[in-house]
Scaffold this active site. Structure first.
Site, PDB file in Angstrom:
ATOM      1  N   GLU A 147       0.843  -1.191   0.000  1.00 37.24           N
ATOM      2  CA  GLU A 147       0.000   0.000   0.000  1.00 37.24           C
ATOM      3  C   GLU A 147       0.879   1.241   0.000  1.00 37.24           C
ATOM      4  OE1 GLU A 147      -0.320  -2.600   2.015  1.00 37.24           O
ATOM      5  OE2 GLU A 147      -2.136  -3.525   1.227  1.00 37.24           O
ATOM      6  N   HIS A 173     -11.170  -6.715   8.338  1.00 42.12           N
ATOM      7  CA  HIS A 173     -11.929  -6.469   7.105  1.00 42.12           C
ATOM      8  C   HIS A 173     -13.179  -5.662   7.410  1.00 42.12           C
ATOM      9  CE1 HIS A 173      -9.723 -10.278   6.318  1.00 42.12           C
ATOM     10  NE2 HIS A 173      -9.551  -9.760   5.126  1.00 42.12           N
TER      11      HIS A 173
HETATM   12  C1  LIG Z   1      -1.708  -5.103   4.388  1.00 43.06           C
HETATM   13  C2  LIG Z   1      -2.581  -6.021   3.609  1.00 43.06           C
HETATM   14  N1  LIG Z   1      -2.830  -5.755   2.317  1.00 43.06           N
HETATM   15  C3  LIG Z   1      -3.647  -6.555   1.593  1.00 43.06           C
HETATM   16  C4  LIG Z   1      -4.238  -7.656   2.154  1.00 43.06           C
HETATM   17  C5  LIG Z   1      -5.227  -8.519   1.355  1.00 43.06           C
HETATM   18  N2  LIG Z   1      -4.635  -9.849   1.057  1.00 43.06           N
HETATM   19  C6  LIG Z   1      -4.830 -10.887   1.881  1.00 43.06           C
HETATM   20  S1  LIG Z   1      -3.984 -12.256   1.391  1.00 43.06           S
HETATM   21  C7  LIG Z   1      -3.390 -11.459   0.011  1.00 43.06           C
HETATM   22  C8  LIG Z   1      -2.478 -12.198  -0.921  1.00 43.06           C
HETATM   23  C9  LIG Z   1      -1.235 -12.709  -0.249  1.00 43.06           C
HETATM   24  O1  LIG Z   1      -0.475 -13.487  -1.135  1.00 43.06           O
HETATM   25  P1  LIG Z   1       0.791 -14.289  -0.640  1.00 43.06           P
HETATM   26  O2  LIG Z   1       1.633 -13.445   0.223  1.00 43.06           O
HETATM   27  O3  LIG Z   1       1.449 -14.853  -1.841  1.00 43.06           O
HETATM   28  O4  LIG Z   1       0.235 -15.450   0.306  1.00 43.06           O
HETATM   29  P2  LIG Z   1      -0.648 -16.719  -0.071  1.00 43.06           P
HETATM   30  O5  LIG Z   1      -2.064 -16.328   0.114  1.00 43.06           O
HETATM   31  O6  LIG Z   1      -0.310 -17.106  -1.450  1.00 43.06           O
HETATM   32  O7  LIG Z   1      -0.251 -17.773   0.923  1.00 43.06           O
HETATM   33  C10 LIG Z   1      -3.857 -10.150  -0.041  1.00 43.06           C
HETATM   34  C11 LIG Z   1      -3.538  -9.183  -1.091  1.00 43.06           C
HETATM   35  C12 LIG Z   1      -3.945  -7.893   3.516  1.00 43.06           C
HETATM   36  N3  LIG Z   1      -4.448  -8.939   4.158  1.00 43.06           N
HETATM   37  N4  LIG Z   1      -3.113  -7.077   4.207  1.00 43.06           N
END
Ligand SMILES: Cc1ncc(C[n+]2csc(CCOP(=O)(O)OP(=O)(O)O)c2C)c(N)n1
Ligand SMILES: Cc1ncc(C[n+]2csc(CCOP(=O)(O)OP(=O)(O)O)c2C)c(N)n1
Ligand SMILES: [Mg+2]
Ligand SMILES: [Mg+2]
Lengths: 332, 411, 332, 411
Positions: free
Chosen positions: C55, C124
């Site tokens: 962000e 959320h």
């Molecule tokens: C600060 C923040 N930004 C955005 C999100 C929304 N979000 C939750 S999981 C995710 C994807 C994460 O991907 P990754 O790190 O590859 O983990 P995976 O789910 O593949 O294990 C996002 C964008 C969040 N939880 N926290």
């Protein structure tokens, strides 16, 4: 006040070797305001040390340490630089106990110099307290004198929950009352500059009445306590000046008792007006003292602009502006 | 969108294929199992930069454990490891269904990534602390945390150890070395480093482990963690689980031009290893190596686990909108459960029949736990945490304003 | 409301090719709430694209782009995840025009879904608007219906200054009134769901009166507009419900006119109470309408705890709580 | 504090010497001038990882320009470069004195680092945009920005282009490719990348340059900048000015175990170069190389300038509390002004006499500018920006609440 703050950390480190102190320039050098001077020498580099310039890292590491069982007391060099750590403070430190149902807790203190009056421009003058008072799970403390600074900081370090500890930097050397053209009296000449040695506590969540009076209640904290007192003297108004000391949790009882007595209320802070902590105070006072109020509650604050450099004294809510508000409220 | 001659062009990375295309991982170089040498744990990080660009693998196609990284686990441990992974998979299946049945609001599964957390957990000692994301429940399963408690948390029921306050799967258990999961990505990474620093400050022997996904490495906390780990030589292992996808964005969006995520460590002088995340044996061997480094005051290690997220990101996600449905079949590192199973079979320690039987047993255990949990209620029915609980635990001692509010709420 | 938001971006991108849209999952996939669906296909990857999960990077890059001359409209996936970008928003976007005396400006929009009611738990569900209304230099907008969402978002994109655009996610599919046990009417059946095609503006800084009444003024925004209306209906109270739409700058004129007429005021928001935006509203109303007020101003808000998962409906300030406050104020 | 056997120990990096000790840079490896080869600009970043650990140098001890990086500047340009650095130094001296005289509140000098910003500026084309820190005023001096305007800003006087709103030295000039300086460290770094992305999006030809200090690389914004630059191959140059010190903390606190700051780029696949920051010719040559890469759509470059902060951090700082007073004399890369002067003398283009004369001329120019500026007032005397100015420019159009407040203020 610097010595008092240093002494609070010194006393706490001596009593509990889980207390650690770190931040930018706080180790060898002892901090840009010298609040941690000598602590590294006395307690070693494992207890007091320099960090990389990363407020996020400082607070993030402190949270991990607190989860381990330490009691970190960290410094953010200026309150204006706390924002990179804001997520760690709001989403993590403040929520940890609640979200883990107490499995993990976060007894950290984040100290930071706050407020203006030193020609520091917009990034060395801010008062961001209201950005923390909106965050459930935090405590927010603003001392106004050396005795309180020490007693409140010791209590903050011993507190089981995260505390934001804002040090009005314009008070480091004396009780500045907003008369920037006059020399400031040093703390040594002030009653509340006479700091007891050793360990003592001032409880969080308790306000102090600095001046008793019957006609109007002034709610202030930090530097504004002296500005308010000066304004009352100069206007010859029989005002009760309350030094809030802790903003969250707030000593509502003391406030309400006073306003019910005086029927009038002026709120003073240096932070910008809109959504400043004065808004919460005004909302609470009108809610709890509505039928006692004889005039609208007035707020005297920094203007809703960034803190300017050259126009510092036009910006700062000094005794003249506070005095005018007192008069208005008395006439209202 | 390409500009004309001499003008700048904007570049946005794209995955090889999108829905409708044919999955293709032929560009992913997969070194032969056993081909990557195992350096001594006190190696100079500069000597092993290559490890950040390769993949440490132990199990070959024939299910044999080969090379210098092999041999860190006993037969019993391997069999148990298989059971852990199977349990996690069964757990996921049941909880996904429970979510679809409306018994809870949300769930996140591990399909395809079971080896990473299950095998890693084995390399830790009691007292070590993980700072996990939502996709490392294997740490709990392999660590013996009661499944019923996990389910109680998922159901937010009256027995939920977190009193209904947290989103499902956001477990927390100090005793089991599992730090409270945050919904905010990557915040745990510098916290892990801080915990490790604290342990060093106290001349303790316990170490910390930070976990992060490929996508989440882009967050700023990642940097703070590496800076602090590098500067203070913290006894911490920094784990990146690269399952190829964030939500709808493929790993190239977070990774950019660096080739691998492990490479991020090189800029900090932190030894960085890349390992086959679908190879239980390789994960364990690398974890052991990194744990020994931390324990011996040799400082942090960064590990990238190359794996694949077979399922949806969460129950709120449908991957068919952004990747070919059959992509997971094409994934070249196979399935971690099948690979370990085949290894055990190849070594005569296991059989297809025994596997079927084990599957049934595991399922029984999970179902029994689920029945037990559901006695305490599910999200929308049966017992639930109280409204009073909602007001507790914001602070150790409830301040007056919260007492007033609780009173207003009439509880 | 999702279609309206998408249409606002579509219209703006079509009219001005300096408008670019980006954020986590907003490109190929079209956003986790599908607000940007189809935009990449229509305008290409240079105009609408996916970003790394940062962000800070999203807003930081947007500020640089704005300084270049573009008009970035970026998405933060949930308002709960805006904190990593807080420093860039507060110290940079909000200050740039002022500190450079207009040499550089920052016409960016930061969109984010806000509020609870979807069993999203504490990360959320948050409503962080008050953390932005305290920041001089920002504008803060919260639409409550599709027509407004489109008109306000177009105005925000065209605004020369940075705008925080909070989208109440519980309203994406219909005017949710807090009765979580009843199905929500889709926007297609609601007057304000009938969104005009093409370009139109709704001015920032102007409130809308959603229900006229003479006995009490209810100040609300976002989801709470419907909760408030439901409460008024159910209690049969002749309340005037004002939908603020823009919190900063605030339409104080409309508010003051209404409270002077009704003599009573109830403020409703989903964010936690202490230092919430309701505090500022209460402070302003008592200041400007003191002599017209017949009862204390009441605030009905989220409790001062993190947003819980299981106890969502105990936390949410629904029509029952608002109704009780209305009654109290009428009796006050 | 070292623990016993088998227990963890906490490590905090320390500089080689502290006040009272004898300055010692013997552990800093300084490659011979001319020894580092110049790769083609379209080289594969993986081929030049070594450049992140070396130092590109052009001027040798005898003042000769040697090696593949030499020859990027004409004689006139070199002479002008010398003048720029001398001007910046004279400017600093005068403004430091002005601050001590109470004519302003604060000042930050460049002593020892003049070559970095002055030489870099030369490699840019009109329209390119710098995102500087407070220690790159050389960009303005070498770019022809009027010194009077700089001084007006420093004095916050009635002619201050920023109307008294900003701390001294926080200049801003779009025309001169100088983005508004922030008091918050490192925020400009991802902004620079964003500006560069915008330029690429618009198929423009202009590029961006981000600047950051060694200490400030620890901030999270640094990571965001590298992630975005790497992913979108942004036409940006990311400059790290390593002057050995943050405020009181030596570079080792920010750098940790990585050896160099340039190395940070390696984890992102970004070509990373290290250059002698006290060598005007080397700085220019490297800048030119990086500029060409950006302009030719080859993406970002990370450059670390190895230099030394001779003066105090700012007028609020006294370095004798944390480093030996004579440390700067021991600094092995010398003084940038003297080194360029000697080069010009060695080439017969300059003389000691001519230098003295130039010094006098430069001083005259600076003094003339200062006189001119002081006509408009200084911080506490003479003309000053109005209180009305304080209320302007928060937004393009003043909203009602600010109008009310301005009225309350009676202006
Ligand atoms: C600060 C923040 N930004 C955005 C999100 C929304 N979000 C939750 S999981 C995710 C994807 C994460 O991907 P990754 O790190 O590859 O983990 P995976 O789910 O593949 O294990 C996002 C964008 C969040 N939880 N926290
Ligand atoms: C976010 C933030 N944190 C802390 C500071 C205080 N601060 C100002 S300059 C400085 C040191 C920076 O050192 P470096 O990056 O090496 O730059 P140099 O001064 O050496 O040029 C610090 C800690 C700040 N301005 N902003
Ligand atoms: Mg992933
Ligand atoms: Mg430096």
């Amino acid at each position: 006040m610097i010595e008092a703050i240093r002494s609070a950390m010194d006393v706490s480190m001596a009593r509990d070797d889980n207390v650690v102190v770190f931040g930018e320039d706080v180790g060898y050098f002892g901090g840009v305001f010298r609040c941690t001077q000598g602590l590294q020498q006395k307690y070693g580099k494992s207890r007091c040390f320099d960090t990389p310039i990363s407020e996020l890292g400082i607070v993030g590491a402190a949270i991990g340490m607190a989860a381990y069982g330490l009691r970190p007391c960290v410094e953010v060099q200026f309150a204006d630089y706390v924002y990179p750590a804001y997520d760690q403070i709001v989403s993590e430190a403040a929520r940890l106990r609640y979200r883990s149902n107490g499995e993990f807790t976060c007894p950290i203190v984040v100290r930071m110099p706050t407020g203006g009056g030193i020609f520091g421009g917009q990034t060395h003058s801010q008062s961001p307290e209201a950005l923390f008072t909106h965050v459930s799970g935090l405590k927010v403390v603003v001392p106004s004198n050396p005795v309180d600074a020490k007693g409140l900081l010791i209590s903050s370090i011993e507190d089981p929950d995260p505390v934001i500890f804002l040090e009005p930097k314009r008070l480091y050397n004396g009780p500045f009352d907003g008369h920037h053209d006059r020399p400031v009296t040093p703390w040594s000449k002030h009653e509340l500059g006479d700091v007891p040695d050793g360990h003592f506590n001032i409880a969080l969540g308790k306000a102090a009445i600095r001046r008793e009076g019957g006609d109007v209640t002034v709610l202030a904290y930090g530097t504004m306590v002296y500005v308010a007192q000066a304004a009352c003297e100069e206007k010859g108004i029989d005002a009760e000046v309350i030094d809030l000391r802790t903003l969250l949790p707030l000593d509502l009882e003391t406030i309400v008792a006073s306003v019910k007595k005086t029927g009038r209320c002026v709120i003073v802070h240096e932070a910008t007006l809109t959504s400043g902590f004065g808004a919460e105070l005004a909302a609470l006072v009108q809610e709890h003292c509505f039928y006692h109020l004889q005039a609208p509650i007035a707020r005297v604050t920094g203007w809703d602009t960034p803190y300017p450099h050259a126009q510092e004294w036009d910006y700062f809510p000094g005794p003249a502006r506070v005095g005018r508000a007192l008069q208005d409220v008395m006439e209202g | 969108m390409a500009g004309g001659d001499g003008v700048l062009k904007f570049h946005v990375p794209e995955p090889e294929v999108r829905p409708g295309g044919t999955p293709d991982f032929s560009n992913v170089p997969i070194p032969k199992a056993g081909s990557v040498p195992r350096p001594p744990v006190d190696v100079d990080p500069r000597q092993i930069r290559d490890l950040a660009y390769s993949i440490i693998r132990v199990l070959n196609r024939d299910g044999e454990a080969v090379g210098e990284w092999a041999g860190t686990l006993t037969d019993e441990e391997l069999a148990e490891g298989l059971k852990h992974m199977m349990t996690l998979r069964a757990f996921d299946t049941r909880m996904l269904t429970a979510q679809r049945q409306g018994k809870t609001s949300f769930y996140m599964q591990h399909m395809g990534e079971e080896a990473v957390s299950c095998a890693f957990r084995r390399a830790l000692a009691p007292g070590d602390m993980n700072f996990p994301t939502y996709r490392q429940a294997g740490l709990l399963i392999a660590g013996g945390y009661p499944m019923v408690d996990m389910m109680n948390q998922i159901y937010s029921n009256e027995a939920d150890p977190l009193k209904g306050r947290q989103l499902p799967v956001m477990y927390a258990s100090k005793e089991h070395g599992f730090f409270s999961i945050s919904g905010n990505l990557t915040t745990q990474f510098p916290q892990a480093v801080g915990w490790a620093m604290a342990s060093a400050i106290k001349n303790d022997t316990r170490i910390a482990v930070g976990w992060v996904g490929d996508g989440a490495t882009a967050e700023s906390d990642f940097h703070a963690a590496l800076v602090f780990a590098s500067t203070y030589r913290a006894p911490v292992i920094l784990n990146i689980v690269n399952n190829q996808w964030a939500i709808s964005t493929f790993q190239g969006i977070a990774r950019g031009g660096s080739g691998t995520f492990a490479a991020r460590g090189l800029g900090f002088g932190i030894p960085a290893l890349r390992v086959d995340g679908n190879d239980y044996l390789a994960v364990h061997a690398v974890a052991k190596w990194a744990v020994e480094r931390a324990r011996r005051n040799l400082g942090p290690t960064l590990v990238e686990y190359v794996t694949y997220r077979v399922g949806a990101h969460s129950t709120s996600d449908d991957p068919s909108a952004y990747r070919p449905k059959t992509e997971s079949d094409a994934w070249p590192l196979g399935d971690p459960v099948i690979r370990l199973k085949n290894h055990l079979i190849a070594r005569g320690l296991w059989s297809e029949e025994r596997h079927k039987q084990a599957e049934a047993e595991v399922l029984d255990t999970v179902i029994a736990a689920q029945k037990e949990a559901e006695k305490h209620g599910t999200l929308h029915s049966g017992g639930k945490p109280s409204t009073r609980d909602m007001f507790e635990g914001v602070y150790e001692t409830m301040p007056p304003h919260l007492r007033r509010q609780r009173q207003q709420a009439g509880v």
